[in-house]
Scaffold this motif. Structure first.
Motif, short mmCIF file in Angstrom:
data_model
loop_
_atom_site.label_atom_id
_atom_site.label_comp_id
_atom_site.label_asym_id
_atom_site.label_seq_id
_atom_site.Cartn_x
_atom_site.Cartn_y
_atom_site.Cartn_z
N ALA A 8 -18.83 47.11 6.26
CA ALA A 8 -18.21 46.06 7.01
C ALA A 8 -17.80 46.63 8.42
O ALA A 8 -18.10 45.90 9.39
CB ALA A 8 -17.09 45.30 6.44
N ALA A 9 -17.20 47.87 8.17
CA ALA A 9 -16.85 48.45 9.44
C ALA A 9 -17.89 48.63 10.29
O ALA A 9 -17.77 49.07 11.74
CB ALA A 9 -16.09 49.67 9.03
N ALA A 10 -19.17 49.15 9.77
CA ALA A 10 -20.30 49.72 10.50
C ALA A 10 -20.97 48.49 11.35
O ALA A 10 -21.17 48.50 12.51
CB ALA A 10 -21.25 50.11 9.58
N ASN A 11 -21.24 47.24 10.61
CA ASN A 11 -21.94 46.15 11.27
C ASN A 11 -21.22 44.85 10.97
O ASN A 11 -21.85 43.90 11.32
CB ASN A 11 -23.36 46.05 10.84
CG ASN A 11 -23.65 45.85 9.34
OD1 ASN A 11 -22.68 45.70 8.58
ND2 ASN A 11 -24.84 46.69 8.96
N GLY A 12 -20.22 44.83 10.21
CA GLY A 12 -19.62 43.59 9.86
C GLY A 12 -20.30 42.79 8.83
O GLY A 12 -20.02 41.58 8.59
N GLY A 13 -21.49 43.17 8.25
CA GLY A 13 -22.09 42.51 7.26
C GLY A 13 -21.65 42.84 5.93
O GLY A 13 -20.76 43.65 5.65
N ARG A 14 -22.11 41.92 4.84
CA ARG A 14 -21.72 41.97 3.35
C ARG A 14 -22.93 43.05 2.73
O ARG A 14 -24.05 43.02 3.06
CB ARG A 14 -21.89 40.60 2.99
CG ARG A 14 -20.56 39.95 3.37
CD ARG A 14 -20.90 38.43 2.89
NE ARG A 14 -21.99 37.63 3.39
CZ ARG A 14 -22.21 36.39 3.47
NH1 ARG A 14 -21.39 35.73 2.45
NH2 ARG A 14 -23.28 36.05 3.97
N LYS A 15 -22.45 43.44 1.58
CA LYS A 15 -23.42 44.34 0.90
C LYS A 15 -24.36 43.47 0.17
O LYS A 15 -23.98 42.32 -0.57
CB LYS A 15 -22.54 45.26 -0.20
CG LYS A 15 -23.70 46.10 -0.93
CD LYS A 15 -22.70 46.93 -2.02
CE LYS A 15 -21.68 47.79 -1.47
NZ LYS A 15 -20.98 48.50 -2.58
N PHE A 55 -33.17 29.16 6.34
CA PHE A 55 -33.32 30.40 6.95
C PHE A 55 -32.03 30.86 7.29
O PHE A 55 -31.69 32.03 7.39
CB PHE A 55 -34.18 30.15 8.16
CG PHE A 55 -35.74 29.95 7.81
CD1 PHE A 55 -36.40 30.92 7.25
CD2 PHE A 55 -36.35 28.91 8.38
CE1 PHE A 55 -37.65 30.87 6.87
CE2 PHE A 55 -37.69 28.76 8.15
CZ PHE A 55 -38.29 29.80 7.10
N ASN A 56 -31.03 29.87 7.55
CA ASN A 56 -29.69 30.54 7.91
C ASN A 56 -29.12 31.05 6.73
O ASN A 56 -28.40 31.97 6.58
CB ASN A 56 -28.67 29.20 8.60
CG ASN A 56 -27.41 29.95 8.91
OD1 ASN A 56 -26.39 29.99 8.04
ND2 ASN A 56 -27.29 30.19 10.11
N ASP A 57 -29.10 30.35 5.49
CA ASP A 57 -28.58 30.75 4.23
C ASP A 57 -29.27 32.17 3.75
O ASP A 57 -28.63 32.73 3.23
CB ASP A 57 -28.64 29.69 3.13
CG ASP A 57 -27.85 30.17 1.84
OD1 ASP A 57 -26.81 30.14 1.95
OD2 ASP A 57 -28.55 30.17 0.88
N GLN A 58 -30.74 32.19 3.95
CA GLN A 58 -31.42 33.40 3.32
C GLN A 58 -31.64 34.69 4.26
O GLN A 58 -32.05 35.54 3.60
CB GLN A 58 -32.60 32.71 2.62
CG GLN A 58 -32.61 31.76 1.66
CD GLN A 58 -32.04 32.44 0.47
OE1 GLN A 58 -32.72 33.26 -0.29
NE2 GLN A 58 -31.04 31.96 0.05
N ALA A 59 -31.20 34.45 5.33
CA ALA A 59 -31.47 35.40 6.27
C ALA A 59 -30.13 36.33 6.12
O ALA A 59 -29.04 35.90 6.03
CB ALA A 59 -31.28 35.20 7.70
N PRO A 60 -30.43 37.75 6.03
CA PRO A 60 -29.15 38.89 6.03
C PRO A 60 -28.19 38.73 7.25
O PRO A 60 -28.19 38.06 8.07
CB PRO A 60 -29.83 40.19 6.24
CG PRO A 60 -31.36 39.88 5.69
CD PRO A 60 -31.50 38.48 6.34
N ASP A 61 -26.93 39.04 6.82
CA ASP A 61 -25.91 38.87 7.77
C ASP A 61 -26.17 39.36 9.18
O ASP A 61 -25.79 38.90 10.40
CB ASP A 61 -24.53 39.42 7.40
CG ASP A 61 -23.99 38.70 6.34
OD1 ASP A 61 -24.26 37.46 6.16
OD2 ASP A 61 -23.22 39.57 5.43
N GLY A 62 -26.79 40.43 9.33
CA GLY A 62 -27.14 41.06 10.74
C GLY A 62 -28.63 40.50 11.32
O GLY A 62 -28.87 40.70 12.37
N LEU A 63 -28.93 39.30 10.48
CA LEU A 63 -30.26 38.77 11.12
C LEU A 63 -29.99 37.17 11.30
O LEU A 63 -31.23 36.40 10.91
CB LEU A 63 -31.49 38.90 10.43
CG LEU A 63 -32.03 40.44 10.56
CD1 LEU A 63 -33.10 40.84 9.62
CD2 LEU A 63 -32.27 40.76 11.85
N LYS A 64 -28.71 36.45 11.24
CA LYS A 64 -28.65 35.06 11.16
C LYS A 64 -29.18 34.27 12.36
O LYS A 64 -29.87 33.36 12.12
CB LYS A 64 -27.03 34.85 11.18
CG LYS A 64 -26.17 35.18 9.97
CD LYS A 64 -27.06 34.36 8.68
CE LYS A 64 -26.15 34.71 7.40
NZ LYS A 64 -26.77 34.11 6.15
#
Length: 554
Positions: free
Chosen positions: A254-261, A455-464
């Motif tokens: 989360a600190a690196a890119n704000g995304g979830r694991k 596509f919004n739900d299935q895209a990774p956090d860094g690719l919304k």
């Protein structure tokens, strides 16, 4: 409040965009004096370019600028393009005065004047295309998925966001379409520019209320790292169960890119090698003074991000042909309507304004789906979500096939009612087009709203934003495929001095055969889509309990 402002902003921006796009095919034929086939192709290419630029906007948003900044910059470009189009039309293109209606063609134009026109329209394409995927994602960002109430509201958001989009186009398709059809092009373009300016002002006014998420860096770099790391370990054998794979803890991620694991999934096992900790990697990880080589060892989340994109691509590809059907509404449907009896009770209906029935259909079917169909299906399936996004997209394809069959049947009857002395028109009323527009609208609710959610739900956090752009790019490629298909059909059917299926005078052609061809192609596409949807496995995020087989089965 901020979500409501997003929807209003989208409605105004859509009004501005379709104030240009809905009658562009008639502007090209009446003002720039292009023939029907060339005008339809140019509109398809322009519309396609709009959505290609959505990839540019999504990349800048996800990588560097963030969604808010990207939306603001591209909206400014959008407003500038509309102002330039309004000025060039008023000063250069609409000469002599009063030209551009059904009866009076405009005079010839210089290359510079035509060049300024195309520059302005493609600035509009750049501005609108770069903005579109990010405003949808920015709106979705305002909902906390960990909160059950907000998570449920997020599902409804996409429906009402798409409804706002259509209500904006309703105004442009009726009122602006009417004025433009009467030759008042400059007035219509200035109204579009004013609407876009108000949308920009509202967007900037809501700045303090938005939730902002920082960009996660260049996704191409992350994808390349995974591929290179996997290739470097191509001889490594992964133990059963995917053991000994590298991952950082959630706080570090989360600190690196704000995304979830993202959790490890089966499939694309070759890519798992990128996260496998071999002896060399193990030595580096034990000695913390040595930085990890990110081109040799990637995290499970990075690997799963690439897998996720690879799983989305087949679904995305099978939606392109639907967009070929959808784009006929802005080109061939308008030309078909222009060759019909457009006078009802002494009032002339502009052919482009018939798309109002598409918009009304969207509004009705959104309410029907949310208020009636979803509760009914939820009760029968004992699932609160009702139909899955993939199921809805499949239904959209089936309805699109019905729309093309309806359009083909109308064209057959139109040709039977061609009358002499009617300026190459048919006596068949333009109101016979209502079923095909209504079916297209119904299909949009299932296909495009489903696509936005999927596509919004299935895209990774860094690719919304990239996820939303996939939906837009599907429309883009659909326009290009439509243009290519028209060109191929005309090349084949217009040989030996034959008029072809879509000639300048539609009464000498067979546009019905083109519609039936699209129905056949979409039927084949549906079968491929079902196979891809059955193969698809959903994204798995840490802390997100969700049965992918139940939620995404077809």
């Amino acid at each position: 409040m901020h979500v409501c402002m997003d929807s209003v902003n989208q409605g105004l921006a859509t009004l501005a965009f379709f104030g240009v796009g809905v009658n562009l095919v008639l502007f090209l034929t009446r003002v720039l004096q292009q023939n029907n086939a060339d005008a339809a192709n140019n509109v398809s290419k322009w519309t396609g370019t709009v959505y290609i630029f959505s990839l540019v906007g999504a990349f800048l948003s996800d990588s560097y600028w963030g969604r808010y900044k990207t939306c603001a910059i591209f909206q400014v470009i959008f407003v500038f393009g509309l102002v330039l189009l309004s000025l060039s039309s008023y000063l250069f293109l609409l000469k002599p005065s009063g030209c551009g209606d059904e009866d009076t063609l405009c005079g010839p134009h210089s290359r510079l004047e035509v060049g300024v026109f195309y520059l302005s329209t493609y600035l509009i394409a750049l501005g609108n295309g770069g903005y579109q995927p990010n405003i949808a994602t920015l709106g979705a960002d305002q909902f906390d998925e960990e909160d059950p109430v907000e998570a449920h509201s997020k599902v409804s958001f996409f429906s009402f966001f798409y409804l706002a989009l259509n209500l904006g186009s309703l105004f442009s398709n009726t009122f602006l379409g009417y004025f433009e059809d009467k030759g008042m092009w400059a007035l219509g373009f200035w109204a579009s520019a004013g609407s876009a300016f108000v949308a920009l002002a509202l967007f900037l006014g809501g700045t303090p209320r938005y939730r902002h998420f920082k960009p996660s860096g260049n996704p191409f770099s992350r994808v390349c790292r995974v591929i290179v790391a996997a290739l470097r370990k191509w001889r490594v054998k992964i133990p059963p169960g995917g053991g000994n794979l590298y991952e950082v803890d959630s706080k570090e991620l989360a600190a690196a890119n704000g995304g979830r694991k993202m959790l490890h999934t089966k499939g694309f096992k070759f890519l798992d090698r990128a996260a496998f900790i071999d002896s060399d990697n193990n030595i580096i990880l034990q000695d913390r003074s040595i930085p990890r080589d990110t081109w040799s060892l990637c995290t499970i989340t990075q690997v799963e991000e690439v897998k996720c994109v690879l799983r989305l691509i087949p679904i995305w590809l099978t939606t392109i042909l639907y967009s070929v059907v959808f784009t006929q509404m802005a080109s061939l449907f308008v030309e078909q309507g222009d060759a019909m009896n457009t006078t009802i009770a002494g009032f002339r209906i502009p052919p482009a304004s018939m798309s109002a029935f598409d918009i009304l259909s969207v509004a009705v079917f959104i309410l029907f789906y949310r208020r009636l169909l979803t509760p009914l299906v939820s009760k029968l399936k004992k699932e609160p979500k009702g139909l899955t996004e993939l199921q809805r997209m499949g239904i959209g394809l089936i309805i699109a096939i019905m729309a093309m069959i309806a359009a083909g049947m109308v064209e057959i009857f139109r040709l039977k009612h061609v009358c002499k002395g009617c300026k190459d028109k048919s006596s068949l009323s333009i109101l016979w087009q209502i079923p095909q527009y209504t079916l297209i609208g119904a299909s949009e609710v299932f296909m495009y709203v489903g696509q936005l959610e999927f596509f919004n739900d299935q895209a990774p956090d860094g690719l919304k934003s990239f996820g939303s752009a996939l939906c837009m790019t599907s429309i883009s490629l659909g326009n290009y495929v439509s243009s290519l298909l028209v060109t191929i059909v005309m090349k084949i059917t217009a040989e030996d001095n034959r008029p072809g299926w879509i000639p300048g005078n539609l009464n000498k052609g067979h546009m019905d055969r083109f519609y039936f061809l699209l129905a056949a192609l979409t039927s084949a596409d549906f079968l491929v889509y079902v196979a891809c949807a059955r193969w698809y496995k959903c994204i798995k995020l840490e802390g997100r309990s969700r049965d992918d087989e139940e939620d995404y089965s077809v």
